[in-house]
Design an enzyme around this catalytic site. Structure first.
Site, mmCIF file in Angstrom:
data_model
loop_
_atom_site.group_PDB
_atom_site.id
_atom_site.type_symbol
_atom_site.label_atom_id
_atom_site.label_comp_id
_atom_site.label_asym_id
_atom_site.label_seq_id
_atom_site.Cartn_x
_atom_site.Cartn_y
_atom_site.Cartn_z
ATOM 1 C CE1 TYR A 11 -40.267 23.870 28.607
ATOM 2 C CE2 TYR A 11 -41.521 25.750 29.436
ATOM 3 C CZ TYR A 11 -40.342 25.023 29.372
ATOM 4 O OH TYR A 11 -39.244 25.450 30.082
ATOM 5 C CB SER A 53 -41.205 26.215 33.259
ATOM 6 O OG SER A 53 -41.536 27.445 32.663
#
Ligand code: NAD
Length: 248
Positions: free
Chosen positions: A156, A143
């Site tokens: 995350y 990401s």
């Protein structure tokens, strides 16, 4: 067309969003598809039926990839059914957003378990047969958050940053074995994951993105298809950014 004929691709979290788009992108190169899902059996079965309609073999496999036992059972079944896995797309991922000072140890661990242990469980189980055949493609969906950081996503960001580090290290280990390992780093993409993000935040994201919009799952899947193809034979250890220019 047909670049991946007779190959088998496993896509984790393949029943929706980016994973589903990857299944169809790889099927358009005639790869057979093993679609992993955790909970959405209806969506998985529907995707499988549509994939078969494209003229490839496809089958859905339930497993929580953060669970080593379940994942092993799934991989044994896939190897029984298809005899091989040539392409792995480590796509399954979750978020448990919270500012760090409020984050619980459970939220921290859950995100690491799915986003990092998941790829470990899948890749370690399937890598030996790739190395044995001298060909393989491992594609990790990381990401933009690994590169930029993001408020409320320290768990995350750590998991996705770990995925990039894993990609580069494994790429070095298996480069001479015919197996490439790359990561794809999407920016903000229109899926169920971003549907949970407040509209105000998404407006800020659009403002921060030179292209002024969110991406579509198919735009990520196209890069995955490219990295899986035989022609991508000299690309390994890379992170391909698909973010509308948000991070350059
Ligand atoms: P999504 O929530 O629609 O899809 C995630 C998929 O992973 C779902 O099918 C879900 O069932 C599956 N999954 C979750 N936990 C699982 C588990 N334990 N075992 C097996 N499957 C599991 O979201 P998406 O946007 O399609 O996300 C796909 C990947 O892309 C994720 O790794 C995500 O972190 C990453 N990503 C998404 C964006 C975005 O903006 N949407 C941006 C960057 C990276």
């Amino acid at each position: 067309m047909g670049e991946l004929i007779d190959r088998v691709s496993l896509i984790t979290g393949g029943s929706r969003g980016i994973g589903r788009a990857c299944c169809f992108a790889l099927a358009s190169d005639k790869s057979n598809i093993a679609l992993n899902y955790n909970k959405s059996s209806g969506a998985a079965d529907k995707a499988v039926a549509e994939l078969e309609g494209k003229g490839v073999r496809a089958k859905a496999y339930q497993a929580d990839v953060s669970n080593a036992e379940q994942t092993k059972r799934m991989m044994d079944q896939i190897l029984d059914d298809f005899g091989r896995v040539d392409v792995i797309v480590n796509n399954a991922g979750i978020t448990r957003d919270r500012s760090f000072m409020k984050m619980t140890v459970d939220q921290w661990h859950q995100v690491l378990l799915v986003n990092l242990d998941g790829p470990f469980n899948v890749t370690s189980g399937l890598l030996p047969q790739m190395v044995e055949r001298g060909w393989g493609r491992i594609i990790n969906i990381t990401s933009i958050v690994a590169q930029m950081g993001n408020f409320g996503q320290s768990n995350y960001a750590v998991a996705k940053g770990g995925m990039i580090a894993f990609t580069k290290s494994l790429a070095r280990e298996v480069a001479v074995k015919g197996v490439t390992v790359n990561a794809v780093a999407p920016g903000f993409i229109e899926t169920d994951m971003t549907a949970a993000v407040p509209e105000k935040v998404l407006d800020t994201v659009r403002q921060m993105t030179p292209m002024g919009r969110l991406g579509r799952p198919e735009e990520v899947a196209r890069a995955v298809r490219f990295l899986a193809a035989p022609q991508a034979s000299f690309i390994t250890g890379q992170v391909v950014n698909i973010n509308g220019g948000m991070y350059m």
